[in-house]
Design an enzyme around this catalytic site. Structure first.
Site, PDB file in Angstrom:
ATOM      1  N   ASP A  25      -3.597 -13.612   9.723  1.00 53.06           N
ATOM      2  CA  ASP A  25      -3.597 -12.262  10.288  1.00 53.06           C
ATOM      3  C   ASP A  25      -2.639 -12.248  11.465  1.00 53.06           C
ATOM      4  O   ASP A  25      -2.547 -13.245  12.200  1.00 53.06           O
ATOM      5  CB  ASP A  25      -5.010 -11.870  10.737  1.00 53.06           C
ATOM      6  CG  ASP A  25      -5.161 -10.361  10.871  1.00 53.06           C
ATOM      7  OD1 ASP A  25      -5.825  -9.753  10.013  1.00 53.06           O
ATOM      8  OD2 ASP A  25      -4.588  -9.786  11.836  1.00 53.06           O
TER       9      ASP A  25
ATOM     10  N   THR B  85      -5.336  -0.622   4.314  1.00 52.57           N
ATOM     11  CA  THR B  85      -4.500   0.518   3.909  1.00 52.57           C
ATOM     12  C   THR B  85      -5.205   1.803   4.350  1.00 52.57           C
ATOM     13  O   THR B  85      -5.825   2.483   3.532  1.00 52.57           O
ATOM     14  CB  THR B  85      -4.286   0.531   2.376  1.00 52.57           C
ATOM     15  OG1 THR B  85      -5.571   0.501   1.736  1.00 52.57           O
ATOM     16  CG2 THR B  85      -3.466  -0.648   1.911  1.00 52.57           C
TER      17      THR B  85
ATOM     18  N   THR C  79      -7.062  -1.769  -1.181  1.00 57.60           N
ATOM     19  CA  THR C  79      -7.162  -0.509  -1.925  1.00 57.60           C
ATOM     20  C   THR C  79      -5.818   0.202  -1.836  1.00 57.60           C
ATOM     21  O   THR C  79      -5.323   0.456  -0.737  1.00 57.60           O
ATOM     22  CB  THR C  79      -8.262   0.378  -1.314  1.00 57.60           C
ATOM     23  OG1 THR C  79      -9.485  -0.352  -1.372  1.00 57.60           O
ATOM     24  CG2 THR C  79      -8.413   1.680  -2.076  1.00 57.60           C
TER      25      THR C  79
ATOM     26  N   LEU D  79     -16.627  -4.479  -2.447  1.00 56.25           N
ATOM     27  CA  LEU D  79     -17.746  -4.807  -1.547  1.00 56.25           C
ATOM     28  C   LEU D  79     -18.161  -3.625  -0.684  1.00 56.25           C
ATOM     29  O   LEU D  79     -17.350  -2.773  -0.329  1.00 56.25           O
ATOM     30  CB  LEU D  79     -17.388  -6.002  -0.660  1.00 56.25           C
ATOM     31  CG  LEU D  79     -16.254  -5.902   0.375  1.00 56.25           C
ATOM     32  CD1 LEU D  79     -16.663  -5.161   1.628  1.00 56.25           C
ATOM     33  CD2 LEU D  79     -15.777  -7.287   0.727  1.00 56.25           C
TER      34      LEU D  79
ATOM     35  N   ASN E 281     -14.592   4.799  -5.982  1.00 54.02           N
ATOM     36  CA  ASN E 281     -15.018   5.422  -4.725  1.00 54.02           C
ATOM     37  C   ASN E 281     -15.025   6.944  -4.827  1.00 54.02           C
ATOM     38  O   ASN E 281     -15.871   7.609  -4.222  1.00 54.02           O
ATOM     39  CB  ASN E 281     -14.140   4.940  -3.575  1.00 54.02           C
ATOM     40  CG  ASN E 281     -14.642   3.612  -3.032  1.00 54.02           C
ATOM     41  OD1 ASN E 281     -15.655   3.092  -3.497  1.00 54.02           O
ATOM     42  ND2 ASN E 281     -13.951   3.058  -2.064  1.00 54.02           N
TER      43      ASN E 281
ATOM     44  N   GLY F  91     -19.223   8.594   5.324  1.00 57.14           N
ATOM     45  CA  GLY F  91     -18.161   8.303   6.287  1.00 57.14           C
ATOM     46  C   GLY F  91     -17.665   6.903   6.023  1.00 57.14           C
ATOM     47  O   GLY F  91     -17.776   6.408   4.906  1.00 57.14           O
TER      48      GLY F  91
ATOM     49  N   CYS G 299     -13.775   3.804   3.894  1.00 58.27           N
ATOM     50  CA  CYS G 299     -13.383   3.814   2.473  1.00 58.27           C
ATOM     51  C   CYS G 299     -13.539   5.171   1.793  1.00 58.27           C
ATOM     52  O   CYS G 299     -12.544   5.768   1.382  1.00 58.27           O
ATOM     53  CB  CYS G 299     -14.179   2.764   1.712  1.00 58.27           C
ATOM     54  SG  CYS G 299     -13.726   1.093   2.188  1.00 58.27           S
TER      55      CYS G 299
END
Ligand code: UDX
Length: 439
Positions: free
Chosen positions: A30, A86, A122, A154, A214, A263, A266
């Site tokens: 990271d 993202t 995603t 997840l 989603n 909320g 995602c």
């Protein structure tokens, strides 16, 4: 096997720890050095059940490490997972892919020959085409780099369990890729042995699976919240409606809890992202109903503010209101697009004096909404208030004693935005109890 995970947020840090738990040697990468330092000490920079234990267990043995160096990541392994975030673009509904593209651009020159990159972020359908162009432009040996896509499903607060025992694994492969499935199966051998089904498909279908899943989950929540609106207009009870609908096994009870709506990092983003991408593809009409899914969801927040105003006698100016809940859902400290904080902020802007309590998320909430008052004590939030709003369904609140709280609040009125407070118990204790979607 030796693996890297590029991007160590909710998805990447959990995936790294889970892969180490499966017995692999894992290097998480990271660009945020503070995050890397914390992870190397076994501490996730966010709360996720069981994650710190796994991080500690595997950073201690050395099977799990974190770095901020792309060069080190490229040299470490020949299987690389992409877990870069993202988010939604700040000025449009589309996904912001700049971090993902930058990560792939930075990693590519360091890749070994015969490398497999497995995307988990995603993304809008078609992103792998752009990623392949980036790989082509920046790699030494494009022919020997494979790109596959395996979206992550997840749920926060169940992230470790969902990663180690997923209800399905999706793998998208490029046309003619005959080698990546075997490598992927080797990485996931233990999980596949335990029975998680693997669906192998093409890259585009794999990319689309995540936003479609989603969008469906969001639609289910907004459907029942639309029924809640109807219940409010007709005087019916949405919770009893859910119980009656759920006996139909085609409908089922899961993911259909009415209340203040969805909320988090995602569902809101993915509903908007799939609309934006469909419009780019000329298929906007096919998903135009998702605009209403988004609108229904946001209307729940407005409805809560209206109910609060009504319970405060027609004006919020100068009214003291206790808000229970800041996280976007229980058992997390994540406040991204939190319905609870959106309501608390709207009440504040309408002139109310708002005090927020949350068992875990007040530090994050304070940074994002510094103008609100916070307390670490749920009873202190209520003390002297003229109204209590229950906006995130922590068990801590469900188990609270309304008779005791009755002694602290100035006006014993509660609005249950999540439908998990026992109405009879609160009424018996002397409270005026209102709930979204209930008469
Ligand atoms: C979601 C998806 O469930 C997961 O598969 C995907 O990988 C990421 O997005 P998450 O955002 O962690 O996961 O939370 P989820 O448990 O799905 O809840 C999302 C929001 O919907 C929360 O604000 C929750 O309170 C709300 N919700 C959920 C409802 O209002 N009603 C429900 O029945 C379920």
């Amino acid at each position: 096997m030796k693996l890297t995970i590029i991007g160590c947020g909710y998805l990447g840090a959990t995936h790294a720890a889970a892969m180490a738990e499966l017995g692999h040697q894992v290097l998480g990468m990271d660009t945020d050095t503070e995050k890397v330092d914390a992870l190397n000490k076994g501490q996730a920079p966010f709360h996720e059940r069981g994650l710190d234990d796994l991080l500690t267990k595997h950073t201690t043995t050395g099977n799990l490490r974190f770095t901020a160096s792309y060069a080190e990541a490229g040299a470490f392994a020949d299987v690389h997972f992409l877990g870069v975030g993202t988010p939604q673009q700040s000025d449009s509904d589309a996904y912001d892919l700049t971090h993902l593209f930058a990560a792939v651009r930075s990693l590519t020159p360091w890749l070994a020959d015969n490398t497999l990159i497995i995307g988990k972020s995603t993304v809008p359908v078609g992103t792998t085409k752009i990623l392949r162009e980036i790989l082509h432009e920046h790699s030494r040996d494009f022919a020997n780099i494979k790109l596959a896509w395996s979206p992550e499903f997840l749920r926060e607060s169940f992230a470790v369990a969902d990663t180690l025992r997923p209800d399905r694994i999706v793998l998208g492969l490029a046309p003619g890729d005959t080698t990546s499935e075997a490598v992927f199966r080797a990485v996931y051998a233990e999980i596949l042995r335990c029975g998680s089904p693997l669906i192998v498909t093409d890259l585009l279908t794999a990319e689309l699976t995540k936003s479609a899943a989603n969008a469906f989950l969001a639609t289910k929540i907004s459907f029942i919240n639309a029924m809640a609106e109807l219940c409010e207009a007709a005087g019916a009870d949405v919770h009893e409606l859910v119980a009656a609908l759920a006996y139909d096994t085609r409908i089922g009870p899961r993911g259909m809890r009415p209340g203040l709506g969805f909320g988090g990092g995602c569902l809101p983003k993915d509903v908007r992202g799939i609309i934006a991408r469909a419009e780019e593809l000329g298929a906007g009409q096919a998903v135009s109903f998702l605009r209403e899914v988004d609108a229904i969801n946001l209307r729940r927040r407005d409805r809560m503010v209206d109910l609060a105003r009504e319970q405060c006698g027609g004006t919020l100016i100068g009214k003291r209101i206790a808000v229970w809940g800041a996280a976007f859902k229980p058992d997390t400290d994540d406040i991204r697009d939190s319905p609870a904080l959106a309501v608390a902020d709207a009440l504040h802007r309408a002139g109310a004096e708002v005090t927020v309590h949350d068992p875990m998320a007040t530090d994050n909430a304070r940074k994002a909404f510094p103008h609100l008052e916070y307390t670490d004590d749920a009873t202190a939030a209520v003390t002297g208030a003229g109204l209590l709003l229950h906006l995130t369904e922590w068990t801590h609140y469900r188990d609270a004693d309304p008779a005791d709280l009755r002694r602290h609040i100035a006006v014993p009125k509660v609005i249950d935005g999540r439908g998990t407070l026992d109405r009879e118990r609160w009424r018996t204790a002397g409270w005026t109890h209102r709930a979204l979607g209930r008469p």
